[in-house]
Design an enzyme around this catalytic site. Structure first.
Site, PDB file in Angstrom:
ATOM      1  N   ALA A 154       0.834  -1.203   0.000  1.00 15.84           N
ATOM      2  CA  ALA A 154       0.000   0.000   0.000  1.00 15.84           C
ATOM      3  C   ALA A 154       0.867   1.252   0.000  1.00 15.84           C
ATOM      4  O   ALA A 154       0.607   2.200  -0.753  1.00 15.84           O
ATOM      5  CB  ALA A 154      -0.926   0.000   1.220  1.00 15.84           C
ATOM      6  N   TYR A 155       1.893   1.270   0.836  1.00 12.03           N
ATOM      7  CA  TYR A 155       2.792   2.425   0.893  1.00 12.03           C
ATOM      8  C   TYR A 155       3.534   2.596  -0.431  1.00 12.03           C
ATOM      9  O   TYR A 155       3.603   3.710  -0.970  1.00 12.03           O
ATOM     10  CB  TYR A 155       3.783   2.245   2.036  1.00 12.03           C
ATOM     11  CG  TYR A 155       4.762   3.380   2.163  1.00 12.03           C
ATOM     12  CD1 TYR A 155       4.362   4.622   2.629  1.00 12.03           C
ATOM     13  CD2 TYR A 155       6.105   3.207   1.829  1.00 12.03           C
ATOM     14  CE1 TYR A 155       5.262   5.669   2.754  1.00 12.03           C
ATOM     15  CE2 TYR A 155       7.016   4.246   1.951  1.00 12.03           C
ATOM     16  CZ  TYR A 155       6.592   5.474   2.410  1.00 12.03           C
ATOM     17  OH  TYR A 155       7.485   6.506   2.523  1.00 12.03           O
ATOM     18  N   ALA A 156       4.072   1.509  -0.951  1.00 14.69           N
ATOM     19  CA  ALA A 156       4.822   1.590  -2.203  1.00 14.69           C
ATOM     20  C   ALA A 156       3.940   2.065  -3.349  1.00 14.69           C
ATOM     21  O   ALA A 156       4.352   2.903  -4.166  1.00 14.69           O
ATOM     22  CB  ALA A 156       5.438   0.228  -2.538  1.00 14.69           C
ATOM     23  N   SER A 158       1.245   3.905  -3.133  1.00 19.38           N
ATOM     24  CA  SER A 158       0.878   5.316  -2.941  1.00 19.38           C
ATOM     25  C   SER A 158       2.028   6.237  -3.324  1.00 19.38           C
ATOM     26  O   SER A 158       1.815   7.303  -3.909  1.00 19.38           O
ATOM     27  CB  SER A 158       0.442   5.563  -1.498  1.00 19.38           C
ATOM     28  OG  SER A 158       1.516   5.433  -0.586  1.00 19.38           O
TER      29      SER A 158
END
Length: 233
Positions: A154-156, A158
């Site tokens: 999810a972080y990557a 985003s």
């Protein structure tokens, strides 16, 4: 040093760690500051800022809400009349889970905090920058936005969206005097880790890179995705 004299810099996430290295370089350069700050850490770090007439602190705005972003922009323009520089610092991090254990809430939260806020803030400042004939946007990416090492989907994703947005903005507006670039930190060292090169780069080091991109010295740089990892990687 007066390289930013007469310019207004809007810096989001002003209470956070990275902003502690960004705010001083713009202050030293003579910029007027519009700062989004969710708590009192800003004035704990910079107590003299309370009496500085060349800044405003914009508290409690939800930067993922487009109506609140529009109101924030109205306040900045009412105070200073222009916006020359936007530094999109505010964001979030959540990692450690494999995809099959990740909740939809985590996925959506990372997209909201990193990609959606960067989009809304960038979109909001563009009319003012176009009307005044130019401006600068500096976005904050992250190393996983280029290549994920796993357990950070999810972080990557985003942060990858931030990088593609940066490239799109640059392609669309560079011929209208608006420069858009992104800086990619890896880990950011806390003050007590500053002497440890394996802890990552310091906020002050990143602040100087961001200021360079916002300055006239960086005028020929458009759509760049600049790694700022130090020696950690």
């Amino acid at each position: 040093m007066t390289e930013f004299a007469g310019k207004v810099a809007l810096i989001t996430g002003a209470s956070g760690l990275l902003a502690s290295g960004v705010i001083p370089v713009f202050r030293a350069g003579g910029a007027k500051l519009a700062l989004t700050c969710g708590d009192d850490r800003l004035y704990q770090r910079f107590p003299d800022l309370r009496d500085d007439a060349d800044h405003i602190c914009l508290q409690s705005a939800d930067l993922s809400d487009e109506s609140e972003v529009e109101e924030l922009l109205r306040r900045v323009l009412a105070a200073f009349g222009r916006i020359d520089i936007l530094v999109n610092i505010v964001g979030g991090w959540d990692a450690g889970q494999p995809v099959h254990e990740m909740s939809l809430e985590t996925w959506l939260t990372m997209l909201r905090l990193n990609a959606t806020i960067t989009f809304l803030m960038s979109r909001a400042v563009l009319p003012a920058m176009l009307a005044q004939g130019g401006g600068v946007i500096v976005n904050i990416g992250a190393r996983p936005g280029l290549r994920s090492s796993g357990h950070d989907a999810a972080y990557a994703a985003s942060k990858a969206a931030v990088l593609r947005l940066t490239e799109s903005l640059s392609a669309e507006y560079k011929r209208q005097g608006i420069r858009v670039n992104a800086v990619l930190p890896s880990a950011i060292a806390r003050p007590e880790q500053a002497a440890d090169p394996d802890a990552g780069v310091t906020p002050q080091q990143l602040g100087r890179v961001i200021a360079f991109l916002a300055s006239d010295a960086g005028a020929i740089i458009h759509g760049a995705i600049i790694p700022a990892y130090g020696t950690k990687f």
